[in-house]
Motif scaffolding. Structure first.
Motif, PDB file in Angstrom:
ATOM      1  N   GLY C 155       0.860  -1.186   0.000  1.00  0.00           N
ATOM      2  CA  GLY C 155       0.000   0.000   0.000  1.00  0.00           C
ATOM      3  C   GLY C 155       0.887   1.223   0.000  1.00  0.00           C
ATOM      4  N   ASP C 156       0.533   2.228  -0.783  1.00  0.00           N
ATOM      5  CA  ASP C 156       1.349   3.429  -0.859  1.00  0.00           C
ATOM      6  C   ASP C 156       0.815   4.396   0.190  1.00  0.00           C
ATOM      7  OD1 ASP C 156       2.566   5.848  -1.511  1.00  0.00           O
ATOM      8  OD2 ASP C 156       2.602   5.394  -3.650  1.00  0.00           O
ATOM      9  N   PRO C 157       1.568   4.576   1.282  1.00  0.00           N
ATOM     10  CA  PRO C 157       1.031   5.379   2.385  1.00  0.00           C
ATOM     11  C   PRO C 157       0.718   6.814   1.964  1.00  0.00           C
ATOM     12  CG  PRO C 157       3.407   5.019   2.651  1.00  0.00           C
ATOM     13  CD  PRO C 157       2.958   4.149   1.521  1.00  0.00           C
ATOM     14  N   ARG C 158       1.422   7.305   0.933  1.00  0.00           N
ATOM     15  CA  ARG C 158       1.175   8.670   0.481  1.00  0.00           C
ATOM     16  C   ARG C 158      -0.209   8.818  -0.128  1.00  0.00           C
ATOM     17  NH1 ARG C 158       6.326   8.796  -3.291  1.00  0.00           N
ATOM     18  NH2 ARG C 158       5.402   6.745  -3.694  1.00  0.00           N
ATOM     19  N   ALA C 159      -0.661   7.762  -0.818  1.00  0.00           N
ATOM     20  CA  ALA C 159      -1.981   7.821  -1.455  1.00  0.00           C
ATOM     21  C   ALA C 159      -3.076   7.926  -0.390  1.00  0.00           C
ATOM     22  CB  ALA C 159      -2.194   6.599  -2.329  1.00  0.00           C
ATOM     23  N   GLU C 160      -2.931   7.092   0.648  1.00  0.00           N
ATOM     24  CA  GLU C 160      -3.945   7.124   1.713  1.00  0.00           C
ATOM     25  C   GLU C 160      -4.006   8.494   2.367  1.00  0.00           C
ATOM     26  OE1 GLU C 160      -6.375   4.973   2.274  1.00  0.00           O
ATOM     27  OE2 GLU C 160      -5.449   4.259   0.410  1.00  0.00           O
ATOM     28  N   ARG C 161      -2.835   9.052   2.607  1.00  0.00           N
ATOM     29  CA  ARG C 161      -2.797  10.363   3.259  1.00  0.00           C
ATOM     30  C   ARG C 161      -3.389  11.445   2.352  1.00  0.00           C
ATOM     31  NH1 ARG C 161      -3.996  13.424   6.923  1.00  0.00           N
ATOM     32  NH2 ARG C 161      -2.698  15.247   7.280  1.00  0.00           N
ATOM     33  N   LEU C 162      -3.111  11.350   1.046  1.00  0.00           N
ATOM     34  CA  LEU C 162      -3.688  12.324   0.114  1.00  0.00           C
ATOM     35  C   LEU C 162      -5.219  12.241   0.141  1.00  0.00           C
ATOM     36  CD1 LEU C 162      -1.385  12.091  -3.058  1.00  0.00           C
ATOM     37  CD2 LEU C 162      -1.623  14.052  -1.527  1.00  0.00           C
ATOM     38  N   PHE C 163      -5.746  11.023   0.185  1.00  0.00           N
ATOM     39  CA  PHE C 163      -7.209  10.890   0.237  1.00  0.00           C
ATOM     40  C   PHE C 163      -7.776  11.467   1.538  1.00  0.00           C
ATOM     41  CE2 PHE C 163      -6.937   7.177  -2.938  1.00  0.00           C
ATOM     42  CZ  PHE C 163      -7.379   7.976  -3.985  1.00  0.00           C
ATOM     43  N   GLU C 164      -7.056  11.269   2.650  1.00  0.00           N
ATOM     44  CA  GLU C 164      -7.504  11.873   3.910  1.00  0.00           C
ATOM     45  C   GLU C 164      -7.602  13.393   3.807  1.00  0.00           C
ATOM     46  OE1 GLU C 164      -5.256   8.807   6.959  1.00  0.00           O
ATOM     47  OE2 GLU C 164      -5.085  10.979   7.346  1.00  0.00           O
ATOM     48  N   VAL C 165      -6.529  13.991   3.251  1.00  0.00           N
ATOM     49  CA  VAL C 165      -6.547  15.453   3.117  1.00  0.00           C
ATOM     50  C   VAL C 165      -7.645  15.880   2.142  1.00  0.00           C
ATOM     51  CG1 VAL C 165      -5.185  17.502   2.500  1.00  0.00           C
ATOM     52  CG2 VAL C 165      -4.082  15.576   3.673  1.00  0.00           C
ATOM     53  N   GLY C 200      -1.674   7.848  -8.830  1.00  0.00           N
ATOM     54  CA  GLY C 200      -3.098   7.581  -9.005  1.00  0.00           C
ATOM     55  C   GLY C 200      -3.942   8.512  -8.147  1.00  0.00           C
ATOM     56  N   ALA C 201      -3.542   8.662  -6.891  1.00  0.00           N
ATOM     57  CA  ALA C 201      -4.300   9.539  -5.993  1.00  0.00           C
ATOM     58  C   ALA C 201      -4.288  10.980  -6.501  1.00  0.00           C
ATOM     59  CB  ALA C 201      -3.722   9.465  -4.577  1.00  0.00           C
ATOM     60  N   ILE C 202      -3.133  11.421  -6.975  1.00  0.00           N
ATOM     61  CA  ILE C 202      -3.061  12.778  -7.551  1.00  0.00           C
ATOM     62  C   ILE C 202      -4.023  12.891  -8.736  1.00  0.00           C
ATOM     63  CG2 ILE C 202      -1.573  14.336  -8.879  1.00  0.00           C
ATOM     64  CD1 ILE C 202       0.732  13.489  -7.031  1.00  0.00           C
ATOM     65  N   ALA C 203      -4.010  11.881  -9.598  1.00  0.00           N
ATOM     66  CA  ALA C 203      -4.880  11.907 -10.776  1.00  0.00           C
ATOM     67  C   ALA C 203      -6.344  12.019 -10.378  1.00  0.00           C
ATOM     68  CB  ALA C 203      -4.654  10.644 -11.599  1.00  0.00           C
ATOM     69  N   ALA C 204      -6.743  11.230  -9.390  1.00  0.00           N
ATOM     70  CA  ALA C 204      -8.154  11.213  -8.990  1.00  0.00           C
ATOM     71  C   ALA C 204      -8.553  12.521  -8.309  1.00  0.00           C
ATOM     72  CB  ALA C 204      -8.393  10.030  -8.050  1.00  0.00           C
ATOM     73  N   ILE C 205      -7.715  12.983  -7.390  1.00  0.00           N
ATOM     74  CA  ILE C 205      -8.037  14.223  -6.671  1.00  0.00           C
ATOM     75  C   ILE C 205      -8.052  15.410  -7.630  1.00  0.00           C
ATOM     76  CG2 ILE C 205      -7.215  15.828  -4.903  1.00  0.00           C
ATOM     77  CD1 ILE C 205      -6.081  13.310  -3.431  1.00  0.00           C
ATOM     78  N   ALA C 206      -7.036  15.484  -8.503  1.00  0.00           N
ATOM     79  CA  ALA C 206      -6.989  16.584  -9.462  1.00  0.00           C
ATOM     80  C   ALA C 206      -8.220  16.562 -10.357  1.00  0.00           C
ATOM     81  CB  ALA C 206      -5.699  16.496 -10.289  1.00  0.00           C
ATOM     82  N   SER C 207      -8.662  15.374 -10.754  1.00  0.00           N
ATOM     83  CA  SER C 207      -9.871  15.276 -11.588  1.00  0.00           C
ATOM     84  C   SER C 207     -11.094  15.757 -10.816  1.00  0.00           C
ATOM     85  CB  SER C 207     -10.060  13.837 -12.068  1.00  0.00           C
ATOM     86  OG  SER C 207      -8.981  13.446 -12.893  1.00  0.00           O
ATOM     87  N   ASP C 208     -11.179  15.383  -9.544  1.00  0.00           N
ATOM     88  CA  ASP C 208     -12.301  15.875  -8.737  1.00  0.00           C
ATOM     89  C   ASP C 208     -12.257  17.390  -8.564  1.00  0.00           C
ATOM     90  OD1 ASP C 208     -14.017  13.704  -8.160  1.00  0.00           O
ATOM     91  OD2 ASP C 208     -12.626  12.913  -6.677  1.00  0.00           O
ATOM     92  N   MET C 209     -11.058  17.964  -8.598  1.00  0.00           N
ATOM     93  CA  MET C 209     -10.927  19.417  -8.444  1.00  0.00           C
ATOM     94  C   MET C 209     -11.150  20.174  -9.757  1.00  0.00           C
ATOM     95  SD  MET C 209      -7.641  19.784  -5.894  1.00  0.00           S
ATOM     96  CE  MET C 209      -7.973  21.472  -5.346  1.00  0.00           C
TER      97      MET C 209
END
Lengths: 261, 261, 261, 261
Positions: C155-165, C200-209
């Protein structure tokens, strides 16, 4: 258009059915008729070189193409590994290291030679000029560019071979002579064998051929682009970049200073 | 070291007093004996080319060196103007534009040719292959790479000359023939004159010479490095970059969308 | 000037005593008043973000700054070592590797998400969309971008933290949700733990933004420029590039194919 | 391995489930908790800045993001136009011009300030130091970096605003004061209004904050990467690069010297 200055280039022009470069018709006069090395001379010096001058340029372009796994080769491979869709980027990464410490050192050497013996100087006492150059540099704690080499400590075999070809092609002149004298004098003064190295030989030969000191890095830049392309292509078949970067990562320990948190 | 894989390169190696490239002793066997164009072939194909093959490579290296004030030339001049201490950076900026739209298009064309007629295919009906290639592309709304040109609309004179030299040097083969047939068939189908262009000719000739499609951009990259160096040197004597950027600035109007403040 | 088209930019303009960016007066309205992260949003999205949106951008800019001795860090150090006069070149070498394999992978992921669920789609059955996306990719033997990681296999801990933020800043939306579902479904189908990774997390969050998929690499590019600068500065005090390149050279054996000479 | 020196970095490290940067746990202590500007300070200075210091860094990162159609913006647009598959290359082309003439000039200014007033100097007579600095430069026919501007001839409004924010954030110190005094003295001596310009203000403020002179270009490099990304994205929607390069081509006349053929 009143406010636009007249901008001029004497390099080349593309027309509907013709292309001109340095006054030559590209298709009729250059393609299939001259070598790339002659084209290098034509572009940078503005006149068509003799076949012998062309052969000398060929030799200076070839000499730096490959030197094992250099910084540039490693950068090209690692960049290609991460961005295989853009080999122009991997080639660019390779040449960005052609700076003052490694390949660009030919410019320092050519400048030193031209400062010591200006193009139009009639001075023929090369021994005196060499001595003065070495003494002045040492007095100012300045490195003497173009002599000595990290790997080839007993003498850079490429430099000797370049000088041989310079003599065969009759471009060998006073700048070559001057740099060799500088190397010999430095040997004695520094107490360490400091023979002319490959970028020094390029600097001296290019100066004897009429190239300005500021452009002597051209040979290394063109040669290393080919070197980078060779490494990139090898990476397509026998990739090692991934292992190289893993090796680098394993070899570096992380030691954080105490954080203030 | 048990955990280190054996990494191998077959390009080159530097020893204390010798340098090897592709199995040749650089100093004894290459310097002063082969042309830079032959070195290009040796590095990328792994064997020493004939003199005729070398001449063909020379021609492909020369053909793209200069084409007036191209994007790369302008980028080189402007970058040099801002960072004259680092000509390697100005050269790098010039080649970063050698991508899919302009110079890298040779790869698209070479891939199309190799997909249509694989290296080991015995198929000799080039007319049928050409027709199928054009029809498939048009049916999928795909561009046909290697034909047509923005400036040289009546035919790219460089392509014709490259094919002539290919015939003279006896490297002209079925990929050259196939691309020309593709151009002719496309003419009729698209209703517009679409002769082979310069990157198309490079793609076809390089394929006939045995270069893989992924490396056909090499000729443009090396050639344009020389072109960039020519423009950088001209900028040293007759600077125009400042005027070019002023011209660009004057020509662009700023129209902000309404800010939400 | 009759032959010049009207060229327009809505980004910025410099006047004698004022500078405008996106409709704002740089000096009066931006400097000292907004964060750099807000400026990123303003430049790329064209409107001033909320403080929460700014905080999310801050987090996406920070997350990729450093990850040990990456390819980019090594390229920056080696290039700086050879060309210390041009740190812009060392930084450029570092980002040239931000391509399709490593950092640019956010674009592949964002494109996949946008193709599966277009911006204006009203479809709310994310489970079905995720299933269809995974099945289609696997059927076509395509990689699924944005999930799985070479080092962080559990698990990429950075992705989880990005989703939390993303949840804290209220930008978390359906693209984040969709990518997580894709990861879970892929786990089962591929038989390997494939959690969402950092790009992946950046891609998803940026798309939501609201960022378009083609520009999602921006966060990595800006972050890695800072990372490169950190490594370059450390190289000034504690140089290791020379040892790194020596290590690379020692690790590669030269095995020439038989030369044909 | 006996022959491998111990290589050390104090920047960052990636472990299986944790990432450390400068002694901080990236996920637990940095993401979502600090701004990107604070991360810039942490990476380059090695300690966590105060919120006020962070705000000052934000301001220095923002100030150079956009200044109309600069050399970097034009290079980014033209490179993207030719190689749209590699935006990392277009961004790299943009920053390669951040050299000694334009954005890198902050380093020259910061070095001048640090030479005139070393970090540990107790000298408090800034008027005398400023006078000596100006006189020495003028006597040696050296430019005085950090003052004067081509467009903003009446004063660079960005510099004034930067100094205001420096005072608000309490980082304003003796280097800011010294540079302003240098500007005023130069005015009188040169007979031309030479107010502090934007890269001068960055140099002075960064020096007061403890940044070494060799890294003061960092703010411009990071800022201009964002600027380049803005221009690249605008080029996706409203392309003008093709027109810009056509404009450049039309404006340059080709005047070949007589060829010697």
């Amino acid at each position: 258009m009143a406010d636009t200055p007249k901008l001029v280039s004497s390099l080349g022009r593309a027309e509907l059915d013709k292309i001109f470069v340095r006054g030559y018709d590209l298709n009729k006069e250059l393609l299939g008729k001259i070598s790339f090395a002659q084209m290098v001379y034509l572009m940078l010096e503005g006149r068509m070189p003799t076949a012998e001058e062309g052969r000398m340029v060929d030799t200076m372009l070839i000499v730096l193409v490959d030197h094992g796994m250099t910084t540039g080769a490693a950068a090209a491979r690692m960049t290609f590994h991460s961005a295989p869709e853009a080999i122009q980027g991997a080639v660019a990464a390779a040449i960005l290291g052609a700076g003052s410490v490694h390949l660009g050192s030919s410019e320092h050497c050519a400048k030193m030679l031209n400062d010591a013996l200006p193009k139009d100087s009639k001075d023929t006492d090369l021994d005196a000029i060499a001595l003065k150059t070495v003494e002045k540099r040492l007095a100012n704690n300045q490195l003497i560019p173009g002599i000595g080499h990290g790997i080839h400590t007993g003498g850079d075999p490429r430099a000797e071979r370049l000088f041989e070809v310079a003599q065969e092609t009759k471009v060998y002149g006073r700048y070559c002579e001057l740099l060799r004298k500088i190397g010999k004098i430095a040997d004695g003064k520094v107490g360490k064998h400091l023979p002319v190295n490959v970028t020094g030989a390029i600097a001296a030969i290019a100066s004897d051929m009429g190239f300005r000191w500021q452009i002597t890095r051209a040979f290394a830049l063109i040669g290393r682009v080919l070197g980078a392309l060779g490494h990139i292509q090898e990476e397509m078949d026998e990739p090692i970049a991934d292992e190289l970067i893993a090796l680098v990562q394993r070899s570096v320990a992380y030691e954080a200073a105490d954080a203030d948190s």
